[in-house]
Design a protein around this motif. Structure first.
Motif, mmCIF file in Angstrom:
data_model
loop_
_atom_site.group_PDB
_atom_site.id
_atom_site.type_symbol
_atom_site.label_atom_id
_atom_site.label_comp_id
_atom_site.label_asym_id
_atom_site.label_seq_id
_atom_site.Cartn_x
_atom_site.Cartn_y
_atom_site.Cartn_z
ATOM 1 N N ASP A 167 0.794 -1.230 0.000
ATOM 2 C CA ASP A 167 0.000 0.000 0.000
ATOM 3 C C ASP A 167 0.830 1.284 0.000
ATOM 4 N N ALA A 168 2.070 1.234 0.508
ATOM 5 C CA ALA A 168 2.908 2.443 0.529
ATOM 6 C C ALA A 168 3.647 2.678 -0.788
ATOM 7 N N VAL A 169 3.561 1.732 -1.713
ATOM 8 C CA VAL A 169 4.172 1.889 -3.038
ATOM 9 C C VAL A 169 3.053 2.303 -3.986
ATOM 10 N N ASN A 170 2.753 3.580 -4.030
ATOM 11 C CA ASN A 170 1.489 4.006 -4.641
ATOM 12 C C ASN A 170 1.605 5.243 -5.517
ATOM 13 N N GLN A 171 2.734 5.421 -6.175
ATOM 14 C CA GLN A 171 2.907 6.591 -7.042
ATOM 15 C C GLN A 171 2.015 6.490 -8.289
ATOM 16 N N ILE A 172 1.555 7.645 -8.740
ATOM 17 C CA ILE A 172 0.743 7.768 -9.954
ATOM 18 C C ILE A 172 1.455 8.769 -10.859
ATOM 19 N N SER A 173 1.608 8.426 -12.131
ATOM 20 C CA SER A 173 2.404 9.295 -12.998
ATOM 21 C C SER A 173 2.042 9.102 -14.463
ATOM 22 N N ASP A 174 2.684 9.914 -15.303
ATOM 23 C CA ASP A 174 2.676 9.745 -16.755
ATOM 24 C C ASP A 174 1.277 9.744 -17.361
ATOM 25 N N LEU A 175 0.451 10.688 -16.925
ATOM 26 C CA LEU A 175 -0.872 10.815 -17.533
ATOM 27 C C LEU A 175 -0.747 11.381 -18.941
ATOM 28 N N VAL A 176 -1.374 10.697 -19.878
ATOM 29 C CA VAL A 176 -1.490 11.174 -21.252
ATOM 30 C C VAL A 176 -2.977 11.160 -21.599
ATOM 31 N N LEU A 177 -3.499 12.280 -22.075
ATOM 32 C CA LEU A 177 -4.918 12.363 -22.418
ATOM 33 C C LEU A 177 -5.066 13.253 -23.641
ATOM 34 N N GLN A 178 -5.446 12.633 -24.761
ATOM 35 C CA GLN A 178 -5.624 13.369 -26.005
ATOM 36 C C GLN A 178 -6.927 12.925 -26.662
ATOM 37 N N ASN A 179 -7.725 13.918 -27.035
ATOM 38 C CA ASN A 179 -9.011 13.632 -27.694
ATOM 39 C C ASN A 179 -9.876 12.679 -26.875
ATOM 40 N N GLY A 180 -9.812 12.839 -25.565
ATOM 41 C CA GLY A 180 -10.698 12.092 -24.681
ATOM 42 C C GLY A 180 -10.234 10.721 -24.268
ATOM 43 N N VAL A 181 -9.073 10.256 -24.760
ATOM 44 C CA VAL A 181 -8.565 8.941 -24.365
ATOM 45 C C VAL A 181 -7.084 9.053 -24.032
ATOM 46 N N GLY A 182 -6.586 8.120 -23.235
ATOM 47 C CA GLY A 182 -5.177 8.175 -22.868
ATOM 48 C C GLY A 182 -4.795 7.075 -21.913
ATOM 49 N N SER A 183 -3.800 7.341 -21.081
ATOM 50 C CA SER A 183 -3.285 6.316 -20.172
ATOM 51 C C SER A 183 -2.632 6.965 -18.972
ATOM 52 N N VAL A 184 -2.415 6.154 -17.933
ATOM 53 C CA VAL A 184 -1.724 6.586 -16.731
ATOM 54 C C VAL A 184 -0.975 5.387 -16.167
ATOM 55 N N VAL A 185 0.118 5.633 -15.454
ATOM 56 C CA VAL A 185 0.906 4.564 -14.842
ATOM 57 C C VAL A 185 0.705 4.609 -13.332
#
Length: 508
Positions: free
Chosen positions: A88-106
């Motif tokens: 639970d302590a390993v919980n980083q969120i990064s690298d959001l990509v959002l173009q034309n309403g779709v994308g990804s996150v890590v």
């Protein structure tokens, strides 16, 4: 060697060297693993790798755990040398990509759905329909094949995975890109944690959006005799709550509305006040040794459940009328209301049985369950729903993975899974008094055995007992099990990652 920081994290949780019980989310008295040797709480992916390498060099079994979303003692093997890595302590969120309403996150191993949903919401994005529960990690949901309820949308959490970083049995990171034609990917997307620790997941996201939730009350016969596929498929997600003592269903449906629609609805199916929690405990305990109190309690909960279990997120005032409107995560999942606690804090614990059946056989299964209810009444020991939200009936669009619930793969017991699956989820209250047995305890075993023997059902991987898994093996596709085992051998030849479930289904 394991770093000092990791050892300090473990010491902050538990005393090392002593036999430990690792519990499910229900806490003391509800073990997920017996007699484990250590519980580590690392804070980085590198620390997880260090723990795995150390354990593998010593021949110690390892299990990763987010927030312990287990119902029974099936998470580990029974080896008392087992090491738990709490992520639970390993919980980083990064690298959001959002173009034309779709994308990804890590997201990292321990990031939970609410953490990610709130992070995305602040940036105009959403997890769409791959939402599960407010206390589950996304990586854990991928590993166990968790799902929402939909026949239209790709609602299994694994269906949103675009790439995975898995720490294998050697402590090395294996990077996988989505490829539904590849056996490694088909194994990884419902791995049961047996390939290793999912260190990172790249997840598909969409632009933030709002939904409505509506609920209608149906007579039992109008569900048991309906074309369930036609009844459910028009909605982006929907599920039934069955109240067998009332012979009624609540049909809850959801759909997309414009982002500027008024409303900030926020749901919690677990959040209760002190008064509600203590009253519910008294009502449910009263039915341990008699039938009638269970039916009276079910009637109370049925009435409460008929109104929206939603508050306004801004004012915290209850919403009294259907439909309700709000952002997707808040409406579909939500969390805890301010000043309230989860039901298990009040000893409102449950046992459950969850089985997937082809939707083409869903009516027959539900009618068979009704026959078993009726038989218990004829025998003078009538049972009904003894939990505060009835029997939950969900649906799943086909998704291909070796151990997925809704895959079209079939074994000796052929069935048509191409239109999707119905998940029959029957939670029931565990009394806190006496021998802790439910009223007419033997009936629940009869229910499980009947459904497993008469239908080609598949078990949910975290919500069934060891006996249910043993009985259900005959309904699993042996080719899928064999191919999964071959991938597992490549990832973990020393069998570092073990579990009771893996042992029972023969892939360890």
């Amino acid at each position: 060697m394991v770093s000092f920081a990791v050892l300090f994290g473990a010491l902050s949780l538990f005393q090392l060297g002593a036999a430990l019980t690792y519990n499910t989310f229900d806490g003391d008295g509800f073990p997920a693993c017996y007699n484990v040797s250590k519980v580590y709480r690392p804070s980085t992916v590198n620390e997880i790798q260090s723990i795995v390498k150390d354990a593998a060099s010593k021949g110690l079994p390892v299990r990763a755990s987010g927030n312990g979303h287990m119902w029974y003692d099936t998470m580990c093997s029974d080896d008392p040398n087992t090491v738990i890595i709490k992520t639970d302590a390993v919980n980083q969120i990064s690298d959001l990509v959002l173009q034309n309403g779709v994308g990804s996150v890590v997201v990292e191993a321990g990031a939970t759905f609410p953490q990610v949903a709130e992070w995305l919401h602040a940036r105009g994005a959403s997890l769409s329909y791959t939402l599960v529960n407010w206390n589950i990690t996304i990586a854990g949901a991928i590993a166990m094949g968790a799902h929402r309820s939909s026949l239209r949308e790709d609602s299994q959490v694994s269906s949103a995975a675009l790439a995975l970083d898995i720490i294998n049995g050697n402590g090395d990171i294996v990077h996988l890109e989505r490829d539904q034609t590849n056996d490694t990917w088909l194994a990884a997307t419902t791995s049961l944690g047996l390939l290793g620790v999912i260190a990172r997941a790249k997840i598909a996201v969409v632009a933030d959006f709002k939904v409505y939730s509506n609920q209608t009350i149906l007579d039992e016969e109008d569900v048991l005799n309906a074309d369930l596929y036609e009844q459910i498929s028009p909605y982006v997600t929907a599920n039934y709550w069955w109240w067998p003592g009332q012979k009624k269903f609540h049909l809850r449906t959801y759909g997309v509305v414009p982002i500027d629609t008024w409303g900030n609805a926020f749901q919690s199916t677990f959040s209760v006040t002190d008064v509600e929690g203590n009253l519910a405990l008294s009502l449910l305990n009263s039915g341990q040794n008699a039938s009638l109190p269970n039916f009276a309690t079910e009637a109370v909960f049925y009435g409460l459940w008929s109104a929206p279990n939603f508050h306004d997120k801004i004012t915290n005032l209850p919403l009294l009328f259907w439909p309700v409107y709000g952002y997707a995560y808040d409406v579909l999942i939500g969390g805890l209301y301010p000043g309230q606690k989860p039901e298990w804090d009040y000893n409102l614990h449950g046992k459950t049985l969850e089985l997937a059946v082809p939707i083409t056989q869903a009516n027959a299964l539900l009618k068979r369950v009704r026959e078993l209810f009726d038989q218990s009444a004829k025998d003078g020991m009538a049972v009904t729903s003894t939990y505060r939200s009835g029997i939950n009936i969900k649906f799943g669009k086909p998704f291909d993975s070796f151990l997925g619930q809704t895959t079209e793969r079939v074994g000796n017991r052929t069935a048509d899974w191409s239109k999707g699956a119905m998940m029959f989820d029957f939670p029931s209250f565990v009394p806190t008094t006496g021998d802790h047995h439910r009223y007419n305890e033997a009936w629940y075993a009869t229910l499980a055995k009947t459904l497993i023997d008469e239908f080609p059902v598949r078990p949910h991987w975290t919500k069934n007992t060891r006996d249910i898994f043993r009985q259900s093996v005959k309904n699993l596709d042996q080719d899928s099990l064999n191919r999964f085992a071959k991938v597992r051998e490549q990832f973990d030849p020393k069998k570092t990652f073990r579990s009771i479930v893996g042992e029972i289904i023969g892939v360890v």
